[in-house]
Write a protein that holds these residues in place. Structure first.
Motif, PDB file in Angstrom:
ATOM      1  N   SER A   1      -3.980 -36.330 -24.358  1.00 40.84           N
ATOM      2  CA  SER A   1      -4.818 -35.616 -23.579  1.00 40.84           C
ATOM      3  C   SER A   1      -4.782 -33.896 -24.205  1.00 40.84           C
ATOM      4  O   SER A   1      -5.057 -33.071 -23.658  1.00 40.84           O
ATOM      5  CB  SER A   1      -4.199 -35.324 -22.481  1.00 40.84           C
ATOM      6  OG  SER A   1      -2.671 -34.745 -22.385  1.00 40.84           O
ATOM      7  N   ASN A   2      -4.557 -33.849 -25.624  1.00 39.49           N
ATOM      8  CA  ASN A   2      -4.406 -32.731 -26.145  1.00 39.49           C
ATOM      9  C   ASN A   2      -5.951 -31.810 -25.990  1.00 39.49           C
ATOM     10  O   ASN A   2      -6.045 -30.720 -25.597  1.00 39.49           O
ATOM     11  CB  ASN A   2      -4.391 -32.813 -27.712  1.00 39.49           C
ATOM     12  CG  ASN A   2      -2.871 -33.329 -28.072  1.00 39.49           C
ATOM     13  OD1 ASN A   2      -2.177 -33.622 -27.124  1.00 39.49           O
ATOM     14  ND2 ASN A   2      -2.646 -33.410 -29.351  1.00 39.49           N
ATOM     15  N   LEU A   3      -7.188 -32.456 -26.121  1.00 40.11           N
ATOM     16  CA  LEU A   3      -8.350 -31.762 -26.065  1.00 40.11           C
ATOM     17  C   LEU A   3      -8.632 -31.494 -24.819  1.00 40.11           C
ATOM     18  O   LEU A   3      -9.366 -30.287 -24.279  1.00 40.11           O
ATOM     19  CB  LEU A   3      -9.699 -32.729 -26.664  1.00 40.11           C
ATOM     20  CG  LEU A   3      -9.588 -32.914 -28.230  1.00 40.11           C
ATOM     21  CD1 LEU A   3     -10.776 -33.835 -28.611  1.00 40.11           C
ATOM     22  CD2 LEU A   3      -9.876 -31.611 -28.677  1.00 40.11           C
ATOM     23  N   GLU A   4      -8.618 -32.469 -23.871  1.00 39.17           N
ATOM     24  CA  GLU A   4      -8.633 -32.182 -22.364  1.00 39.17           C
ATOM     25  C   GLU A   4      -7.880 -31.006 -21.790  1.00 39.17           C
ATOM     26  O   GLU A   4      -8.340 -30.209 -21.190  1.00 39.17           O
ATOM     27  CB  GLU A   4      -8.241 -33.360 -21.462  1.00 39.17           C
ATOM     28  CG  GLU A   4      -9.162 -34.759 -21.678  1.00 39.17           C
ATOM     29  CD  GLU A   4      -9.211 -35.268 -23.079  1.00 39.17           C
ATOM     30  OE1 GLU A   4     -10.513 -35.643 -23.575  1.00 39.17           O
ATOM     31  OE2 GLU A   4      -8.217 -35.448 -23.672  1.00 39.17           O
ATOM     32  N   LEU A   5      -6.481 -30.735 -22.339  1.00 40.45           N
ATOM     33  CA  LEU A   5      -5.938 -29.715 -22.028  1.00 40.45           C
ATOM     34  C   LEU A   5      -6.588 -28.314 -22.392  1.00 40.45           C
ATOM     35  O   LEU A   5      -6.549 -27.263 -21.719  1.00 40.45           O
ATOM     36  CB  LEU A   5      -4.404 -29.576 -22.466  1.00 40.45           C
ATOM     37  CG  LEU A   5      -3.444 -30.690 -21.822  1.00 40.45           C
ATOM     38  CD1 LEU A   5      -1.999 -30.741 -22.292  1.00 40.45           C
ATOM     39  CD2 LEU A   5      -3.253 -30.109 -20.224  1.00 40.45           C
ATOM     40  N   GLN A   6      -7.147 -28.549 -23.660  1.00 39.31           N
ATOM     41  CA  GLN A   6      -7.767 -27.528 -24.206  1.00 39.31           C
ATOM     42  C   GLN A   6      -9.115 -26.814 -23.324  1.00 39.31           C
ATOM     43  O   GLN A   6      -9.316 -25.839 -23.028  1.00 39.31           O
ATOM     44  CB  GLN A   6      -8.451 -27.754 -25.654  1.00 39.31           C
ATOM     45  CG  GLN A   6      -8.244 -26.543 -26.493  1.00 39.31           C
ATOM     46  CD  GLN A   6      -8.780 -27.034 -27.943  1.00 39.31           C
ATOM     47  OE1 GLN A   6      -9.804 -27.335 -27.967  1.00 39.31           O
ATOM     48  NE2 GLN A   6      -7.666 -26.961 -28.864  1.00 39.31           N
ATOM     49  N   ILE A   7      -9.754 -28.094 -22.872  1.00 39.82           N
ATOM     50  CA  ILE A   7     -10.957 -27.589 -21.918  1.00 39.82           C
ATOM     51  C   ILE A   7     -10.661 -27.236 -20.697  1.00 39.82           C
ATOM     52  O   ILE A   7     -11.379 -26.239 -20.268  1.00 39.82           O
ATOM     53  CB  ILE A   7     -11.666 -29.208 -21.647  1.00 39.82           C
ATOM     54  CG1 ILE A   7     -12.269 -29.616 -23.036  1.00 39.82           C
ATOM     55  CG2 ILE A   7     -12.986 -28.865 -20.780  1.00 39.82           C
ATOM     56  CD1 ILE A   7     -12.746 -31.233 -22.824  1.00 39.82           C
ATOM     57  N   LEU A   8      -9.352 -27.660 -20.025  1.00 45.66           N
ATOM     58  CA  LEU A   8      -8.864 -27.037 -18.825  1.00 45.66           C
ATOM     59  C   LEU A   8      -8.568 -25.592 -19.198  1.00 45.66           C
ATOM     60  O   LEU A   8      -8.920 -24.691 -18.333  1.00 45.66           O
ATOM     61  CB  LEU A   8      -7.970 -27.752 -18.332  1.00 45.66           C
ATOM     62  CG  LEU A   8      -8.140 -29.216 -17.442  1.00 45.66           C
ATOM     63  CD1 LEU A   8      -6.860 -29.717 -17.168  1.00 45.66           C
ATOM     64  CD2 LEU A   8      -9.141 -28.964 -16.466  1.00 45.66           C
TER      65      LEU A   8
END
Length: 348
Positions: free
Chosen positions: A132-139
């Protein structure tokens, strides 16, 4: 965020403006349930858009215009779902990763204008089988641009690639026992999530969005950036109306509310978005990357005894370059070093 006015006040202003300029016609933004879809490359975001809209561009209006590349710019499409008009704002992958700051600012401006006066929900598409690294970045980016409550009160995780979920394991069990990283995303979004299965019934998703709005106590989300976007779009609408009336166009052309609104939204792409420089990842110059790659390969050739530390070397390269590009490059260097080590052992 500080300086926000209430949604009720904004609704009242919209109704007054609509009543004064468009007579008895209903303002399109009053009817829409506005959904902003976010996601990284490979997140099946386009699949989610099509699922909500009932198929690729079926029964929908594409307001991005014929000259706008579908994958490059934010765009909005509308469809009627279970008697409710739904407007889906589709954003570019990650919206800001490895893009020049000016392009990032333009995309956030478009996103704000297309979802003005404010989205009812931000839907983050998350592959159920990936880290979920990229998704955490998006949030984190969403919080910086639109404010913390955009995530905590108006965001929902939309799990995609559900066919990759292990058999005989429910989604909740999978999150709680196997995927603490995905569970963290869900908790950041107030515990809200929805699985996107093939042939899914979108009414259930919209019901969850409606429930989220009831729990938040607001009609939709707003913040200074979205308020400025709505003000600019309103000004452009009036400018278009004056131009058409002055040009002697027919009443039907002059009072085509939805087309005027779409044209006005697409014209607002230069809003001031705070912290853009912090959101953009710096990309090393290609010549520097080439020099670094040649140096690393040469190092491996001249110092075969260092091959045993291939994993460490790959990690060092990834750390030096930084970002997703650095991670990929580090993994490649590590793999090359490991293979060279194996070949050296065979020749002994």
């Amino acid at each position: 965020m500080e300086g926000c006015t209430t949604q009720n006040e904004i609704h009242q202003e919209e109704k007054e403006r609509a009543g004064s300029s468009e007579g008895e016609q209903t303002d399109p933004k009053e009817r829409d349930l506005r959904l902003v879809l976010l996601g990284s490359a490979g997140s099946a975001k386009s699949t989610a858009v099509d699922a909500i809209l009932g198929g690729p561009k079926s029964e929908s209006d594409c307001s991005s215009g014929p000259e706008t590349p579908a994958a490059a710019d934010c765009q909005k499409r509308r469809v009627n779902v279970a008697g409710r008009q739904v407007a889906v704002v589709d954003t570019p992958d990650c919206l800001c990763v490895e893009r020049p700051s000016e392009e990032v600012r333009r995309q956030f401006s478009l996103c704000a204008a297309l979802s003005a006066p404010g989205p009812h929900a931000f839907l983050l598409c998350v592959p159920v089988h990936r880290p979920s690294n990229l998704e955490l970045q998006i949030l984190e980016t969403l919080e910086k641009v639109f404010g913390p409550e955009a995530v905590s009160r108006h965001a929902m995780v939309l799990f995609t690639h559900m066919e990759r979920l292990p058999e005989d394991v429910s989604l909740d069990e999978y999150l709680n026992t196997h995927r603490a990283d995905l569970l963290e995303l869900v908790l950041k979004c107030g515990g809200r999530h929805h699985p996107l299965w093939p042939e899914a019934n979108m009414e259930e998703l919209l019901e969850k969005v409606e429930q989220m709005l009831k729990e938040s106590g607001t009609g939709f989300y707003t913040c200074p950036l979205l308020q400025e976007a709505e003000r600019r779009v309103g000004e452009k609408e009036q400018e278009i109306l004056r131009s058409r009336r002055g040009g002697g166009e027919s009443d039907s052309d002059v009072t085509d509310v939805e087309r005027i609104r779409e044209e006005a939204e697409r014209s607002v792409d230069d809003l001031v978005v705070e912290g853009i420089a912090d959101l953009c990842l710096s990309i090393p110059n290609p010549s520097i990357l080439r020099w670094l790659w040649d140096s690393v390969v040469g190092w491996l050739l001249w110092f075969p005894n260092m091959i045993r530390g291939s994993a460490l070397l790959g990690s060092f390269v990834g750390l030096f370059v930084g970002g997703p590009l650095g991670g990929a490059m580090g993994a490649t260097v590590g793999s090359v070093a490991t293979e060279m080590g194996r070949r050296k052992q065979k020749t002994k």
